[in-house]
Design a protein around this motif. Structure first.
Motif, PDB file in Angstrom:
ATOM      1  N   ARG A  40      51.416  -2.168   2.252  1.00  0.00           N
ATOM      2  CA  ARG A  40      50.009  -2.528   2.092  1.00  0.00           C
ATOM      3  C   ARG A  40      49.888  -4.044   1.999  1.00  0.00           C
ATOM      4  NH1 ARG A  40      45.867  -0.638  -2.665  1.00  0.00           N
ATOM      5  NH2 ARG A  40      47.262  -1.907  -3.962  1.00  0.00           N
ATOM      6  N   SER A  41      48.947  -4.603   2.748  1.00  0.00           N
ATOM      7  CA  SER A  41      48.669  -6.040   2.699  1.00  0.00           C
ATOM      8  C   SER A  41      47.370  -6.294   3.465  1.00  0.00           C
ATOM      9  CB  SER A  41      49.806  -6.844   3.346  1.00  0.00           C
ATOM     10  OG  SER A  41      49.662  -6.901   4.757  1.00  0.00           O
ATOM     11  N   PRO A  42      46.816  -7.506   3.366  1.00  0.00           N
ATOM     12  CA  PRO A  42      45.640  -7.840   4.176  1.00  0.00           C
ATOM     13  C   PRO A  42      45.922  -7.873   5.673  1.00  0.00           C
ATOM     14  CG  PRO A  42      45.823  -9.322   2.298  1.00  0.00           C
ATOM     15  CD  PRO A  42      47.116  -8.561   2.380  1.00  0.00           C
ATOM     16  N   SER A  43      47.189  -7.764   6.063  1.00  0.00           N
ATOM     17  CA  SER A  43      47.534  -7.750   7.487  1.00  0.00           C
ATOM     18  C   SER A  43      47.670  -6.347   8.056  1.00  0.00           C
ATOM     19  CB  SER A  43      48.830  -8.537   7.726  1.00  0.00           C
ATOM     20  OG  SER A  43      48.614  -9.920   7.580  1.00  0.00           O
ATOM     21  N   VAL A  44      47.412  -5.304   7.263  1.00  0.00           N
ATOM     22  CA  VAL A  44      47.454  -3.938   7.791  1.00  0.00           C
ATOM     23  C   VAL A  44      46.230  -3.710   8.677  1.00  0.00           C
ATOM     24  CG1 VAL A  44      47.245  -1.502   7.180  1.00  0.00           C
ATOM     25  CG2 VAL A  44      48.863  -2.966   5.957  1.00  0.00           C
ATOM     26  N   PHE A  45      46.462  -3.156   9.833  1.00  0.00           N
ATOM     27  CA  PHE A  45      45.457  -3.062  10.890  1.00  0.00           C
ATOM     28  C   PHE A  45      44.223  -2.269  10.492  1.00  0.00           C
ATOM     29  CE2 PHE A  45      46.441   1.114  13.317  1.00  0.00           C
ATOM     30  CZ  PHE A  45      46.899   1.747  12.181  1.00  0.00           C
ATOM     31  N   LEU A  46      43.193  -2.401  11.332  1.00  0.00           N
ATOM     32  CA  LEU A  46      41.926  -1.714  11.084  1.00  0.00           C
ATOM     33  C   LEU A  46      42.030  -0.227  11.387  1.00  0.00           C
ATOM     34  CD1 LEU A  46      39.060  -2.613  10.199  1.00  0.00           C
ATOM     35  CD2 LEU A  46      38.454  -2.746  12.619  1.00  0.00           C
ATOM     36  N   GLY A  47      42.808   0.125  12.392  1.00  0.00           N
ATOM     37  CA  GLY A  47      42.972   1.514  12.804  1.00  0.00           C
ATOM     38  C   GLY A  47      43.285   1.573  14.287  1.00  0.00           C
ATOM     39  N   TYR A  48      43.386   2.800  14.812  1.00  0.00           N
ATOM     40  CA  TYR A  48      43.660   2.981  16.240  1.00  0.00           C
ATOM     41  C   TYR A  48      42.345   3.168  16.979  1.00  0.00           C
ATOM     42  CZ  TYR A  48      48.510   3.718  14.844  1.00  0.00           C
ATOM     43  OH  TYR A  48      49.763   3.557  14.321  1.00  0.00           O
ATOM     44  N   TRP A  49      42.167   2.407  18.034  1.00  0.00           N
ATOM     45  CA  TRP A  49      40.909   2.405  18.774  1.00  0.00           C
ATOM     46  C   TRP A  49      40.614   3.798  19.331  1.00  0.00           C
ATOM     47  CZ3 TRP A  49      37.224  -1.240  19.195  1.00  0.00           C
ATOM     48  CH2 TRP A  49      36.219  -1.036  20.148  1.00  0.00           C
ATOM     49  N   GLY A  50      39.455   4.325  18.957  1.00  0.00           N
ATOM     50  CA  GLY A  50      39.012   5.604  19.493  1.00  0.00           C
ATOM     51  C   GLY A  50      39.860   6.789  19.096  1.00  0.00           C
ATOM     52  N   ASP A  51      40.606   6.704  17.993  1.00  0.00           N
ATOM     53  CA  ASP A  51      41.492   7.801  17.593  1.00  0.00           C
ATOM     54  C   ASP A  51      41.449   7.947  16.069  1.00  0.00           C
ATOM     55  OD1 ASP A  51      43.485   9.696  17.261  1.00  0.00           O
ATOM     56  OD2 ASP A  51      44.784   8.834  18.804  1.00  0.00           O
ATOM     57  N   GLU A  52      40.422   8.623  15.588  1.00  0.00           N
ATOM     58  CA  GLU A  52      40.245   8.782  14.144  1.00  0.00           C
ATOM     59  C   GLU A  52      41.360   9.605  13.521  1.00  0.00           C
ATOM     60  OE1 GLU A  52      36.410  10.334  13.265  1.00  0.00           O
ATOM     61  OE2 GLU A  52      35.312   8.647  14.162  1.00  0.00           O
TER      62      GLU A  52
END
Length: 570
Positions: free
Chosen positions: A423-435
């Protein structure tokens, strides 16, 4: 009566401040200092962050003194052109204005790029993030159908590439109305806007900046969305590391000026190893980035460029370092300017660490553990600690928390093997179009599930294997990396990989794929005997298959899935 001591939980957080003298700690990390740390909400969850941070990538790049703006930034070997930081920013602004006025690009729009590494590619990346759009790096080695998939998933408003790769894109792959433009033509067209600034836009820290496709070694690639905050945080961690090194180093001689950092860009710009130097390293501190003539990685080309440009830093995957060290002409080149090397993503074989230190005794060696979804941030080890414990990937980096968890989700204890969470502020937002994939990867409080096995011992993270690589032989867990490290220590082994193969009684057993040194005459019996000298019997490969080469992705990742598919088809 002696009271039993409880084994501590398998958790890591950054403790690097403890190594600083009190005065340096106050100057770097104290209240009001450049690297002051605090706790703030990131997407609704508390995280350790740099208090005085740039809020966008462009703000990070512009954080330069007037003298630094006139230092070399981008060097194009094919064209012979060099851009200073000032020159490059003028080109970025011109391209950004062209994107806005001719192609109607707005914040949040995806710009798909498919090209070999070029300085102009780097300029386009910076132009895109300057106006709040999203750099979408399509893999330059993809085939037509794979490119169609990447374009369909990301829905770009513009596709840019070099001629060779644009030829692979079938006309039906690009939606009607989406322009397809050559990179060199885009750059040439933008020159009419030199001296002008793009239209101002509002960009939030957690807005998407880059969409990178995962390697897809276990299925279709996923588009990992990285934000301005993700990348800026990684850059500041690197800047802090440099400041700490200076604070603890002996004072330089009077009047001495350190040379400008220089790196030959070898990682593809559609991969995190490529965006790191362009959007991170050079933005965080003035660095000259040398772009070779596009083509397959060649140790001779690398050594020539290191010598010609006085490069100070080498990055690569273990296979590339082996090829460099074992090249018969390595001693002919002046590589003395190199002061640091690093790799990432996996543990370095101890034998490679020893070989690098022998060849570059004064170089600061390092290895990091991270992935696309964390902009490469996670754990890092370097210098003497790396030499002492080369099988580790190090302690947690600044702003990073690490946990090793059991299958039931509980935190393991020290020395216990489990799955690594970051865990950190550099962990991505998520996978595009793949909830669904995002939900599987990001757990409560935005902990990222890496899928790697590891353990924490003595404040260090040790990787054991990818979860999918684990071999269970008659109830015993076998981690391939342990066998692979033993294999590569053999003087007649150039490369090795281990997978699990089916067995009617034991369930699985390890099989080794070995690339022998040319002319060595290595035999299967010799390989198994070598392993048996250092490993338990159940870890010794049941079979050995010799190969001339192992399958690697374009980003240097060993494709064990190919070996597994071949084995399954027999």
């Amino acid at each position: 009566m002696v009271e039993a001591t409880q084994t501590p939980p398998a958790r890591l957080h950054w403790e690097g401040a403890a190594a600083l003298p009190p005065a340096a700690r106050e100057a770097l990390l104290g209240p009001g200092a450049p690297f002051e740390l605090g706790v703030e909400d990131v997407l609704g969850r508390p995280h350790t962050v740099f208090v005085r941070r740039p809020r966008t990538l462009r703000a990070l790049l512009e954080d330069k003194t007037p003298a630094q703006l006139d230092l070399p930034f981008l060097v194009s070997v094919p064209t012979g052109r060099t851009w200073t930081y000032r020159d490059a920013m003028a080109d970025m602004d011109a391209i950004a204005l062209l994107l806005q006025q001719r192609y109607g690009v707005r914040p949040g729009d995806r710009i798909a790029i498919v090209a070999a590494n070029h300085a102009e590619y780097a300029l386009l990346m910076w132009a895109v993030v300057t106006i709040g759009a999203v750099v979408t790096g399509l893999n330059g080695w993809w085939t037509g159908p794979e490119l169609r998939f990447g374009i369909a998933l990301s829905s770009p408003v513009l596709v840019v590439g070099d001629a060779r790769r644009l030829e692979r894109i079938e006309s039906s792959s690009v939606p009607a109305g989406v322009p397809v433009v050559r990179l060199d033509e885009l750059h040439a067209d933008a020159q009419q806007f030199l001296g002008r600034s793009p239209e101002p836009v509002d960009i939030a820290e957690d807005d998407p900046a880059v969409l990178l496709f995962t390697s897809g070694t276990t299925g279709r690639p996923k588009g990992a969305v990285l934000t301005h905050r993700n990348i800026v945080n990684f850059a500041l961690v690197g800047r802090l590391s440099g400041a700490m090194a200076m604070a603890t180093a002996p004072p330089p001689p009077a009047g001495w000026t350190p040379p400008q950092a220089c790196s030959v860009v070898t990682g593809p710009l559609f991969h995190v190893s490529g965006i790191a130097p362009v959007l991170v390293t050079a933005a965080a501190s003035p660095t000259k980035l040398v772009f070779p003539t596009p083509g397959r990685w060649d140790p001779v080309v690398l050594m020539e460029l290191v010598q010609a440009h006085r490069a100070t830093y080498l990055a690569g995957v273990p296979t590339q370092f082996w090829r460099l060290l074992r090249h018969p002409d390595v001693a002919r080149y002046d590589l003395s300017t190199v002061t640091s090397t690093s790799t990432g993503g996996s543990a370095f074989p101890p034998e490679l660490v020893r070989a690098l230190h022998e060849r570059f005794p004064r170089v600061r060696l390092g290895n990091g553990y991270g992935m696309t979804e964390t902009v490469g941030l996670g754990a890092r080890i370097g210098n003497d600690e790396f030499l002492d414990v080369p099988e580790s990937v190090g302690p947690a980096q600044a702003t990073v928390e690490i946990e090793v968890r059991r299958d039931d989700g509980s935190v393991a204890v020290e020395h216990e093997v489990g799955e690594v969470f970051l865990r950190s502020p550099s962990v991505f937002l998520g996978y595009w179009g793949d909830e669904a994939a995002t939900a599987a990867a990001l757990h409560e409080n935005r902990w990222y599930r890496t899928g790697d096995f590891g353990r924490i011992s003595g404040g260090l993270l040790f990787l054991e294997s990818r979860r999918r690589d684990l071999i269970i032989r008659g109830g015993e867990n076998v981690y391939p990396i342990e066998i692979e490290n033993r294999l590569i220590e053999h003087p007649d082994v150039d490369d090795a990989a281990v997978i699990g193969v089916d067995h009617p009684d034991l369930g699985q057993e390890p099989k080794a794929f070995v690339v022998p040194r040319a002319g060595s005459g290595l035999t299967e019996a010799a390989v198994r005997a070598w392993c048996g000298q250092a490993l338990a019997a159940f870890k010794v490969p049941a079979t050995v298959e010799f190969r001339t080469a192992l399958p690697y992705s374009d980003t240097g990742k060993l494709l064990k899935v190919r070996l597994e598919e071949e084995q399954a088809g027999r």
